[in-house]
Motif scaffolding. Structure first.
Motif, mmCIF file in Angstrom:
data_model
loop_
_atom_site.group_PDB
_atom_site.id
_atom_site.type_symbol
_atom_site.label_atom_id
_atom_site.label_comp_id
_atom_site.label_asym_id
_atom_site.label_seq_id
_atom_site.Cartn_x
_atom_site.Cartn_y
_atom_site.Cartn_z
ATOM 1 N N UNK A 275 35.595 44.970 27.077
ATOM 2 C CA UNK A 275 34.660 45.833 27.807
ATOM 3 C C UNK A 275 33.523 45.059 28.463
ATOM 4 N N UNK A 276 33.389 43.769 28.154
ATOM 5 C CA UNK A 276 32.378 42.941 28.826
ATOM 6 C C UNK A 276 32.971 42.103 29.958
ATOM 7 N N UNK A 277 34.239 42.280 30.237
ATOM 8 C CA UNK A 277 34.843 41.617 31.396
ATOM 9 C C UNK A 277 34.334 42.290 32.676
ATOM 10 N N UNK A 278 34.336 41.537 33.792
ATOM 11 C CA UNK A 278 33.878 42.066 35.068
ATOM 12 C C UNK A 278 34.983 41.960 36.106
ATOM 13 N N UNK A 279 34.974 42.886 37.042
ATOM 14 C CA UNK A 279 36.031 42.996 38.043
ATOM 15 C C UNK A 279 36.229 41.698 38.823
ATOM 16 N N UNK A 280 35.128 40.947 39.056
ATOM 17 C CA UNK A 280 35.241 39.715 39.845
ATOM 18 C C UNK A 280 35.555 38.489 38.996
ATOM 19 N N UNK A 288 38.572 37.580 32.676
ATOM 20 C CA UNK A 288 39.658 38.285 33.348
ATOM 21 C C UNK A 288 39.159 38.884 34.660
ATOM 22 N N UNK A 289 40.098 39.043 35.608
ATOM 23 C CA UNK A 289 39.737 39.525 36.932
ATOM 24 C C UNK A 289 40.601 40.729 37.298
ATOM 25 N N UNK A 335 30.966 43.789 39.344
ATOM 26 C CA UNK A 335 31.006 44.122 37.911
ATOM 27 C C UNK A 335 32.101 45.149 37.616
ATOM 28 N N UNK A 336 32.229 46.149 38.500
ATOM 29 C CA UNK A 336 33.098 47.293 38.200
ATOM 30 C C UNK A 336 34.229 47.437 39.221
ATOM 31 N N UNK A 337 35.309 48.023 38.773
ATOM 32 C CA UNK A 337 36.420 48.350 39.675
ATOM 33 C C UNK A 337 35.949 49.385 40.689
#
Length: 375
Positions: A275-280, A288-289, A335-337
């Protein structure tokens, strides 16, 4: 105690046949007599005999038509029908079975055969009825047991999540808010036509139930880092980042203790770990991307950030809803999708309602609503 006698309906337009059959059956059963098809249908609806002896050749409505009508009616469809007829052609017997008859007895009737067939079909009917009742009881017991297990699971989840709360300054209402945020986000994505195969009603329910465990790994973070009022140093931040790894490890230990795959635990692990991964790709623990980040974690990321923004923390004041809205919109694609941000913007008023409903004791409504349009 008087023994209950099974009821047998005799349907025959011939008076002599009715008298003969009644005399034969009365010592063994409670006998009801009908002279024709329409009367028989009315009797079956009102009295529901245990079995019907049905003559085939009758005026106005023959036995086949009577049987067809009985089988179409939910009230009478389970009453077994034995055809009585002088016809012996195979086609006649086939027709009788096609319309729902359970047996076919030729006239003149042999008393031992008739009594034996009636007894056999009554026993079969009672056995089927008993099996259906047993299945109903089993289904009820399964429902009760499933409910008990769900309540136990929910209580366990609550206890584990509360364990993390005792280490952090976040409250139980943070857990309630975030799990509701995740749920409505998932439902909005489905209404937009996205992820409909992944976000089934069952999986959304599992997401809702697993979301409270997103920060379970904080139990392993030292107080001087977890509760520090100021900005974390780079070394302290590395320690804080470990809560995602610790959270997954806790849930993996639970998973290893059972001998079956649990989808709930799979989702809980995804959320706790990612849950702390970011979209970029700039998040942690793995960087993770995009869609390499589990969907459950992408939803939780936005829900968690929104709640952190609107709530006071040891390191920051509470932001108003509109400010949180602005920050999340700015995080679209980084940060977000983007799809998740769009879903959030579509239902931001629902987030506002959830935040107000499950507010903390120190919730500042004036700050939360500052800058908001009058509704």
């Amino acid at each position: 105690m008087e023994q209950h006698l099974a009821s047998v309906l005799i349907v025959d337009d011939n008076a002599e046949n009715r008298v003969l059959l009644s005399g034969l059956l009365k010592p063994h059963y409670r006998v009801i007599v009908s002279t024709g098809g329409k009367q028989a249908l009315n009797i079956c609806t009102k009295k529901q005999p245990d079995i019907v002896l049905l003559d085939v050749m009758m005026p106005e409505m023959d036995g086949y038509e009577v049987c067809e009508q009985l089988k179409k009616d939910p009230v009478t469809c389970d009453i077994p029908v034995i055809f009585l007829t002088a016809k012996s052609e195979i086609e006649n017997e086939q027709r009788g079975f096609e319309v729902g008859g359970v047996d076919y007895i030729h006239k003149p009737v042999s008393p031992p055969i008739l009594l034996s067939r009636i007894n056999t079909h009554l026993k079969l009917k009672h056995a089927v009825s008993a099996l259906e009742k047993q299945n109903e009881r089993l289904e009820e017991r399964v429902k009760e047991r499933t409910y008990e297990l769900e309540m136990l699971q929910n209580a366990t989840i609550g206890a584990m999540a509360s364990l993390a709360e005792t280490r952090d300054n976040e409250t139980g209402n943070h857990i309630r808010r975030t799990q509701h945020y995740v749920k409505v986000l998932a439902e909005e994505l489905v209404s937009m036509g996205h992820y409909v195969d992944e976000l089934t009603p069952e999986s959304i329910n599992l997401l809702y139930r697993s979301a409270p465990l997103h920060d379970i790994g904080k139990v392993g973070i030292p107080d001087e880092v977890l509760l520090k009022p100021g900005r974390l140093t780079s070394e302290e931040f590395e320690v804080m980042k470990r809560h995602t790894i610790l959270g997954r490890a806790v849930l993996m230990s639970v998973e290893d203790s059972i001998d079956f795959k649990c989808e709930f635990l799979t989702l809980a692990k995804e959320i706790a770990y990612s849950h702390q991964e970011k979209w970029d790709g700039s998040g942690y623990p793995e960087g993770l991307r995009g869609t390499d980040i589990p969907l459950s974690a992408r939803l939780m990321a936005l829900a968690d950030v929104y709640d952190a923004l609107i709530c006071e923390r040891v390191y920051k004041p509470a932001f108003p809803h509109d400010k949180a809205l602005e920050i999340i919109a700015e995080g679209e694609g980084t940060h977000f999708e983007p799809l998740v941000v769009q879903a959030f913007l579509n239902i931001e008023h629902v987030f506002r309602e959830i935040a107000a409903k499950y507010r903390d004791e120190n919730f500042d409504e004036d700050v939360f609503n500052s800058g908001a349009d009058d509704e």
